[in-house]
Design an enzyme around this catalytic site. Structure first.
Site, PDB file in Angstrom:
ATOM      1  N   CYS A  42       0.841  -1.198   0.000  1.00 46.89           N
ATOM      2  CA  CYS A  42       0.000   0.000   0.000  1.00 46.89           C
ATOM      3  C   CYS A  42       0.879   1.252   0.000  1.00 46.89           C
ATOM      4  O   CYS A  42       1.733   1.435   0.868  1.00 46.89           O
ATOM      5  CB  CYS A  42      -0.931  -0.083   1.206  1.00 46.89           C
ATOM      6  SG  CYS A  42      -1.377   1.461   1.964  1.00 46.89           S
ATOM      7  N   CYS A  45       1.203   3.309   3.029  1.00 44.14           N
ATOM      8  CA  CYS A  45       1.982   2.664   4.079  1.00 44.14           C
ATOM      9  C   CYS A  45       3.467   2.852   3.789  1.00 44.14           C
ATOM     10  O   CYS A  45       4.261   3.086   4.712  1.00 44.14           O
ATOM     11  CB  CYS A  45       1.656   1.178   4.160  1.00 44.14           C
ATOM     12  SG  CYS A  45      -0.095   0.857   4.445  1.00 44.14           S
TER      13      CYS A  45
END
Ligand code: FAD
Length: 516
Positions: A42, A45
């Site tokens: 992600c 992230c």
């Protein structure tokens, strides 16, 4: 050597948690824990990881009162535990007060922006809000009262008491208190501006300001004349007799070896689409993203049904995969409420029917990244939806009717896509202009242009794979006629884009390489 797991390494001052260690670390612990549940693919992230590492370094002296941990939910081994903790989007920060017992005890930690100051303050505020179980090693953070002050050295066997006078909303006193918790012979307490008795007693006129009291009765001003946590901490740590106790030594918990065997490099041709990527997207959406929820019902279930139906209609998959999707679609249609167990069971059962199968594990070819955390799933999800918009435009002759793929993608992203900030951005673009899309060709072009907007925003950021830089797509070498020069300016030719998309995302351009 340093062990790397997902986006973090054993050299970062935080605990690398895994399915087999998270419960024994976090539950019944005398520490409060703050855990980042993330997915290594992600983008947000990836960009958030440096902040979390910086925070871990910044508050490492708050251990063992406050422990920081990370858990990679993209790791297959961890998927079940992440779902048990109710993680449906990434990154999710959860606070566990000391002696928490179960996943539900985790409290969502909210913070504004990605600066470590707001994270620190949020940790303190959350701890204070759940003070019924205070970590035993954590000193009190509440302001000292006049009565407590007057009896302080009778009650506590320390040489020094540092008082930090400050306004109610200041975090300085509490942060310095935590910074000093591993140090012996000194206590730090905050005094609020509203405590008129003590403010008058010390004749304080500036906030913040500090006083150092010694148990022999002496008292002096702490020579720090600004709101600076490091300056206060530094001054206190240099006092004679103030030393780091040996109360805390970080221990590494043994953990099952993460499955980080590096995949062999699979050479891909960027003129082609690979069935391995497309099937991996289908697999990941159904078996991971949709399987995160303890219950599927109402809008979320309806979004899932719509997605599976659209796959059945437009995904040009292999026969075994199409049979599988068809069976799943039939199973799903009449349901109004699907538990996580029902869903996992259905996904298993459909594969037991003859000639119906989904691959076991994702396999990235055109979407393989130069590092395990780059590309992969999000790349394949874009590819899948571009393909579906094009297949719809090719298959249904009535070009005047609206697209069903585009709203399906919108709902999929809204209800299932684990990268929640991506989903919010995407929803922003959809809300702004998706209603203007009139037909299926329009849907192809809408998705193409929004994807390019995302590419422009992300180019050069941490989630950009240097081997596959984000560009305005398609580049010249894939489609030389897609760009035209008008009055010296390079412009897209939408008719050419459509022509190119219908060839590039056609079933004839999908290759079965690496599929067994
Ligand atoms: P991707 O952008 O994933 O593209 C995959 C492939 O599609 C490319 O390799 C290329 O062959 C092709 N392609 C590229 N551009 C186009 C185009 N315009 N039209 C058609 N095909 C194209 N990450 C974030 O960090 N922040 C976000 O807000 C964010 N939002 C996202 C929203 C959605 C809906 C999705 C699916 C992903 C989002 N991501 C976001 C992830 C990010 O867009 C990339 O998917 C990820 O970084 C992997 O990038 P990539 O280099 O593999 O190429």
């Amino acid at each position: 050597g340093a062990l790397s797991v997902g986006l973090y390494s054993s050299e970062d001052p935080l605990v690398l948690l895994a399915a087999d260690t998270v419960e024994r670390s976090v539950f019944n612990s005398s520490s409060a824990w703050v855990v980042e549940f993330y997915a290594s693919w992600c983008g947000h992230c990836i960009r958030f990881a440096p902040t979390w590492k910086e925070l871990a370094g910044d508050i490492q002296d708050w251990r063992p009162a406050v422990m920081l941990g990370v858990l990679d939910c993209a790791e297959k081994f961890n998927q079940k535990i992440c779902s048990d903790f109710g993680i449906t989007g990434y990154p999710t920060l959860k606070f566990f007060k000391a002696f928490s017992k179960k996943p539900d005890d985790g409290i969502r930690l909210f913070h504004h922006g990605d600066d470590i100051r707001s994270l620190r303050e949020s940790i303190i505020t959350t701890m204070e809000r759940h003070e019924e179980v205070w970590p035993p090693t954590c000193p009190p953070l509440e302001p000292i009262s006049a009565a407590e002050f007057h009896g302080f050295f009778r009650a506590y066997n320390v040489t020094y008491l540092a008082l930090i006078f400050e306004k109610e909303d200041s975090f300085l006193g509490r942060e310095v208190t935590l910074d000093m918790l591993q140090f012996e012979n000194l206590a730090v307490r905050r005094v609020l501006k509203s405590n008129e008795e003590l403010v008058r007693h010390f004749n304080v006129t500036t906030f913040p300001s500090g006083f150092l009291l010694v148990n022999n009765g002496s008292c002096s001003i702490i020579p720090v004349h600004m709101d600076s946590r490091p300056l206060y901490t530094d001054f206190l740590r240099r006092l004679p007799g103030v030393m780091k106790g040996n109360t805390f030594r970080p221990t590494m918990l043994p953990s099952a070896e993460p499955q980080t065997t590096t995949a062999p490099w699979r050479v891909a041709d960027r003129k082609k689409l690979y069935m391995a990527d497309l099937e991996s997207a289908v697999l990941y959406t159904l078996r991971v993203e949709a399987a995160r929820f303890s219950h599927l019902d109402e809008e979320r279930l309806s979004a899932l049904k719509q997605y599976v139906t659209v796959l059945v209609k437009y995904f040009p998959g292999r026969l075994v995969v199409m049979n599988y999707l068809h069976n799943l679609d039939l199973w799903l249609r009449p349901r109004t409420n699907v538990s996580q167990n029902n869903w996992e069971e259905a996904l298993r059962n459909k594969a037991e029917l003859p000639y119906a199968r989904l691959p076991e594990n994702p396999l990235w070819v055109g979407c393989q990244g130069s590092k395990p955390e780059l590309r992969g799933f999000p790349c394949s999800l874009w590819t899948l939806f571009h393909l579906l918009t094009v297949q719809e435009a090719l298959l249904s002759p009535n070009h005047a009717s609206p697209s069903e793929v585009l709203p399906t993608m919108r709902r999929y992203v809204q209800y299932f896509f684990g990268c929640r900030e991506c989903a919010e951005h995407f929803e922003g673009m959809a809300a702004e202009s998706m209603h203007k899309v009139k037909n299926k060709d329009g849907a192809v072009l809408w998705l193409w242009s929004r994807h390019n907007r995302v590419n422009a925003r992300l180019a050069g950021t941490a989630s950009d794979d240097p081997k596959f830089p984000k560009i305005q797509w398609p580049p010249q070498d894939l489609c030389s006629s897609c760009q035209i020069i008008i009055n010296g300016r390079r412009m897209w030719d939408e008719r050419e884009i459509l022509r190119f998309f219908k060839a590039y995302f056609s079933r004839h351009n999908i290759y079965l390489d690496f599929i067994k």
